[in-house]
Design a protein around this motif. Structure first.
Motif, PDB file in Angstrom:
ATOM      1  N   VAL A  55      44.365  45.062  31.352  1.00  0.00           N
ATOM      2  CA  VAL A  55      45.008  43.744  31.432  1.00  0.00           C
ATOM      3  C   VAL A  55      45.680  43.557  32.791  1.00  0.00           C
ATOM      4  O   VAL A  55      45.617  42.471  33.371  1.00  0.00           O
ATOM      5  N   ALA A  56      46.310  44.601  33.308  1.00  0.00           N
ATOM      6  CA  ALA A  56      46.947  44.501  34.622  1.00  0.00           C
ATOM      7  C   ALA A  56      45.923  44.121  35.686  1.00  0.00           C
ATOM      8  O   ALA A  56      46.180  43.259  36.531  1.00  0.00           O
ATOM      9  N   GLY A  57      44.762  44.738  35.625  1.00  0.00           N
ATOM     10  CA  GLY A  57      43.707  44.399  36.580  1.00  0.00           C
ATOM     11  C   GLY A  57      43.222  42.973  36.416  1.00  0.00           C
ATOM     12  O   GLY A  57      42.992  42.272  37.401  1.00  0.00           O
ATOM     13  N   GLU A  58      43.077  42.538  35.176  1.00  0.00           N
ATOM     14  CA  GLU A  58      42.627  41.169  34.912  1.00  0.00           C
ATOM     15  C   GLU A  58      43.654  40.142  35.390  1.00  0.00           C
ATOM     16  O   GLU A  58      43.293  39.092  35.911  1.00  0.00           O
ATOM     17  N   LEU A  59      44.941  40.444  35.212  1.00  0.00           N
ATOM     18  CA  LEU A  59      45.986  39.512  35.656  1.00  0.00           C
ATOM     19  C   LEU A  59      45.963  39.321  37.167  1.00  0.00           C
ATOM     20  O   LEU A  59      46.174  38.216  37.664  1.00  0.00           O
ATOM     21  N   VAL A  60      45.678  40.374  37.902  1.00  0.00           N
ATOM     22  CA  VAL A  60      45.584  40.262  39.353  1.00  0.00           C
ATOM     23  C   VAL A  60      44.421  39.354  39.723  1.00  0.00           C
ATOM     24  O   VAL A  60      44.534  38.508  40.598  1.00  0.00           O
ATOM     25  N   VAL A  61      43.302  39.517  39.026  1.00  0.00           N
ATOM     26  CA  VAL A  61      42.136  38.674  39.294  1.00  0.00           C
ATOM     27  C   VAL A  61      42.452  37.224  38.962  1.00  0.00           C
ATOM     28  O   VAL A  61      42.121  36.310  39.729  1.00  0.00           O
ATOM     29  N   ILE A  62      43.105  36.985  37.829  1.00  0.00           N
ATOM     30  CA  ILE A  62      43.452  35.618  37.423  1.00  0.00           C
ATOM     31  C   ILE A  62      44.365  34.965  38.452  1.00  0.00           C
ATOM     32  O   ILE A  62      44.192  33.796  38.801  1.00  0.00           O
ATOM     33  N   GLN A  63      45.327  35.710  38.964  1.00  0.00           N
ATOM     34  CA  GLN A  63      46.258  35.146  39.944  1.00  0.00           C
ATOM     35  C   GLN A  63      45.551  34.726  41.226  1.00  0.00           C
ATOM     36  O   GLN A  63      46.026  33.830  41.917  1.00  0.00           O
ATOM     37  N   GLN A  64      44.446  35.345  41.532  1.00  0.00           N
ATOM     38  CA  GLN A  64      43.733  35.029  42.768  1.00  0.00           C
ATOM     39  C   GLN A  64      42.699  33.928  42.603  1.00  0.00           C
ATOM     40  O   GLN A  64      42.144  33.457  43.578  1.00  0.00           O
ATOM     41  N   GLN A  65      42.442  33.513  41.374  1.00  0.00           N
ATOM     42  CA  GLN A  65      41.435  32.477  41.165  1.00  0.00           C
ATOM     43  C   GLN A  65      41.978  31.112  41.537  1.00  0.00           C
ATOM     44  O   GLN A  65      43.155  30.805  41.266  1.00  0.00           O
ATOM     45  N   PRO A  66      41.142  30.297  42.139  1.00  0.00           N
ATOM     46  CA  PRO A  66      41.585  28.933  42.497  1.00  0.00           C
ATOM     47  C   PRO A  66      41.837  28.104  41.255  1.00  0.00           C
ATOM     48  O   PRO A  66      41.158  28.268  40.234  1.00  0.00           O
ATOM     49  N   VAL A  67      42.784  27.216  41.342  1.00  0.00           N
ATOM     50  CA  VAL A  67      43.100  26.299  40.245  1.00  0.00           C
ATOM     51  C   VAL A  67      42.171  25.102  40.355  1.00  0.00           C
ATOM     52  O   VAL A  67      41.992  24.533  41.430  1.00  0.00           O
TER      53      VAL A  67
END
Length: 68
Positions: A55-67
């Protein structure tokens, strides 16, 4: 003592994963749905520490995705 030496490496790996996802455009909506479905089944067979790490890895990816 070993934990303090490992933490920066883990953080660095997570950041690298997040920025790589940003540069590649990140996972599609379908890919996120597949990941969520996998979490649902893995929840029953994996330990909490393994799930938290993923989940920690996924959260980092989510934070970097464009809105959108």
């Amino acid at each position: 003592m070993a934990g303090t030496a490992i933490a920066p490496v883990v953080a660095s790996d997570l950041l690298a994963k997040g920025f790589a996802a940003r540069l590649s455009g990140g996972p599609s909506v379908e890919a996120w749905e597949d990941k969520l479905a996998a979490y649902g089944t893995d929840y029953m067979s994996m330990g909490a520490a393994d799930i938290q790490r993923r989940v920690a890895g996924e959260l980092v990816v989510i934070q970097q995705q464009p809105v959108l």
